[in-house]
Design an enzyme around this catalytic site. Structure first.
Site, short mmCIF file in Angstrom:
data_model
loop_
_atom_site.label_atom_id
_atom_site.label_comp_id
_atom_site.label_asym_id
_atom_site.label_seq_id
_atom_site.Cartn_x
_atom_site.Cartn_y
_atom_site.Cartn_z
N GLY A 179 0.75 -1.34 0.18
CA GLY A 179 -0.07 0.12 0.31
C GLY A 179 0.88 1.45 0.30
O GLY A 179 0.77 2.17 -0.45
N GLY A 414 -13.16 10.47 -34.32
CA GLY A 414 -13.66 10.52 -32.69
C GLY A 414 -12.31 11.51 -31.66
O GLY A 414 -12.35 12.14 -31.09
N ALA A 415 -11.45 11.17 -32.42
CA ALA A 415 -10.24 11.57 -31.99
C ALA A 415 -10.04 13.34 -32.92
O ALA A 415 -9.51 13.90 -31.58
CB ALA A 415 -9.36 11.23 -32.87
#
Ligand code: HXC
Length: 524
Positions: A179, A414-415
């Site tokens: 962690g 879309g780009a």
């Protein structure tokens, strides 16, 4: 006489204080400092001395030590509890820091250690100044059990509370396992040093072997190169500890101290109206040929100085900080040298994170576009290009800082939208005469639009070729889009810098508001 005896009493106390401080400054003692140096590592205090302007560091909680008694910790208390905390000046500006001291109880994190980091965060949040964390630790202090885990919880909480309020930079200067990797991951930038002494992973090689039967070295699992090139966890790769601290200072020079301030202006001496003639020569005339977009960036920005973030990861997109006419900007650009400049899951993550950082800290965004689209295929679809690609749309649409787009070549599908267009909220969109703007590339478009005609044609290849030419005549230029008002102007490449300077100058006082809400829900 009484006065002098009083003085000598005070002298004694001061002497004692000096001895105690000297002890605290010794960390884990000479032997362990020697061992630290033998691993090629500096000590916490040596690192802080390199970070801060000479003599400017002020330490807090120097004498704080563990409250734990288990496993003999009460008999082995060390001042500082394995971390040096405080504030100082970096190039004249206030910066807070904590540096874990591996020589002192392995730099492990227990209750007091965490409270010291918390103290730094509390002060930094109150005054609005960045925090630099130098991590070098064995992780949660085993002897302190779940209390140590609570300590991590506290640090994570401060990392999150500070996110978007003050810049947070982490230097990975030792091990980080379990962690312990998550505080760095919650900060804005991670700088990691190359070498055997530096690694970070959630699960180490031993457990990896037991659970998966997979044999891997520490470096191949979690070394700096792996994280800078494959996982994208690391933003900057440093050859040495000294370089890591230099990168930190350079990065800080582009950042405001907090989200209420503007990034620092600097007179760079580079004329605002500098003509960038010849810039177009960087780009091959054949639009199918790739080129290095960074050459375009270097020519536009002040003195060619560009601090690239995530330089070695998702290289199909380039992001980083620069100055234009002395003002800090964040640049997002496609690089056709890698994957033709198309956007994949990693590129979308990289760009979205950078855009959000810039927006949080009042740094205007410049998009330089040359992208044929999102990467097609099962690999990317299975990895969630829909989910990841959406992050860029979200980040640009959410951003309220000035946003200027320059389309230099391809801008498809879309780009095209993901690189920041008008309807998504771009303030100004420019195009070079070499721009190609359409829903999809010519080949794909023709095959979809004329599927039936191609099937019925006596000479399909010739038919396709002819239709591609027609399509290119229509869309492989910026004028169709300019006529529709999709772009604001077609500019000569040599004027690019001047056009951006003027746009940013006009947008300086831009204010844009969004509907009030608790927070949005970016597709993660
Ligand atoms: C207590 C620790 C310690 C730990 C190291 N030390 N890790 N003490 N708790 N977690 C002590 C050692 O006993 C030693 O003390 C000193 O620190 C230096 O460690 P060495 O082992 O001598 O150094 P080195 O050989 O360089 O090895 C470094 C190391 C190794 C690879 C980090 O110490 C190690 O594997 N430590 C355990 C790592 C770990 O499992 N941590 C917990 C991860 S889980 P002396 O007195 O001999 O000098 C975690 C949970 C966080 O952190 C959860 C957050 C959500």
């Amino acid at each position: 006489m009484a006065v002098s005896s009083e003085k000598s009493g005070l002298d004694k106390l001061v002497e004692q204080l000096r001895e105690l401080k000297a002890k605290a400054y010794q960390g884990g003692g000479e032997e362990r400092i020697k061992a630290q140096h033998q691993k090629g590592k500096l000590t916490a205090r040596e690192r802080l001395a390199l970070l801060f302007d000479e003599g400017s560091f002020n330490e807090v909680m120097t004498f704080a030590t563990t409250k734990a008694t288990e496993f003999g910790l009460d008999k082995n208390r060390v001042y500082g509890d394995g971390v040096v905390t405080g504030w100082g000046k970096v190039e004249g500006r206030t910066v807070f820091a904590y540096a874990q001291d591996f020589t002192s109880i392995g730099g492990t994190l227990g209750e007091t250690h965490a409270a010291k980091i918390g103290k730094v965060y509390e002060l930094a949040l109150k005054v609005g100044a960045p925090v630099v964390g130098i991590n070098d630790s064995g992780g949660a202090r085993i002897q302190e059990g779940a209390v140590a885990l609570e300590g991590y919880g506290l640090v994570f909480k401060y990392n999150v509370w500070a996110s978007g309020v003050i810049p947070q930079i982490t230097i990975m200067a030792g091990p980080a396992a379990g962690g312990a990797v998550y505080s760095p991951a919650l900060t804005d930038f991670i700088i990691m040093i190359k070498g055997d002494a530096y690694y970070m992973f959630v699960t180490g090689p031993e457990i990896t072997k037991v659970v998966l039967g997979e044999e891997v070295t520490f470096q191949d699992l979690g070394g700096a190169v792996v994280h800078a090139t494959k996982s994208g966890v690391v933003h900057f790769l440093a050859e040495s500890e000294q370089e890591a601290l230099q990168i930190t200072k350079r990065l800080l020079s582009y950042l405001p101290s907090n989200n209420m301030e503007e990034p620092p202006y600097m007179d760079t001496g580079d004329p605002a109206d500098r003509d960038v003639s010849g810039i177009e020569q960087v780009m091959p005339t054949d639009s199918a040929k790739p080129f290095d977009m960074k050459e375009i960036i270097y020519r536009i920005v002040d003195n060619g100085e560009f601090l690239e973030v995530h330089k070695h990861w998702a290289q199909n997109i380039v992001v980083g900080f620069a100055r234009i006419a002395g003002n800090v900007v964040g640049i997002v650009a496609n690089n056709s040298n890698v994957l033709g400049g198309s956007i994949d899951v990693d590129a979308a993550d990289k760009a979205a994170r950078f855009i959000r950082f810039c927006d949080a800290f009042n740094i205007p965004l410049i998009s330089i576009v040359d992208t044929p689209g999102y990467v097609p295929g099962t690999e990317q679809e299975y990895k969630g290009i829909i989910r990841h690609g959406a992050k860029m749309l979200y980040a640009f649409a959410e951003a309220t800082v000035p946003k200027v787009t320059v389309i230099v070549r391809k801008s498809y599908g879309g780009a095209h939208i993901a690189m920041s267009i008008k309807s998504l909220g771009a303030d100004l969109v420019y195009a070079w005469p070499t721009a190609e703007i359409a829903v999809t590339g010519p080949e794909g478009a023709v095959r979809i639009l004329y599927r039936r005609e191609i099937q019925n044609s006596s000479n399909p290849d010739e038919f396709i070729k002819q239709k591609i030419e027609e399509y290119k005549r229509l869309f492989a230029n910026p004028y169709w889009a300019a006529e529709k008002g999709i772009i604001d102007d077609v500019i000569e490449p040599k004027d690019t810098r001047r056009v951006i300077v003027n746009a940013l100058s006009m947008l300086k006082n831009k204010r844009e508001y969004r509907p009030p809400k608790k927070h949005g829900n970016i597709p993660l």
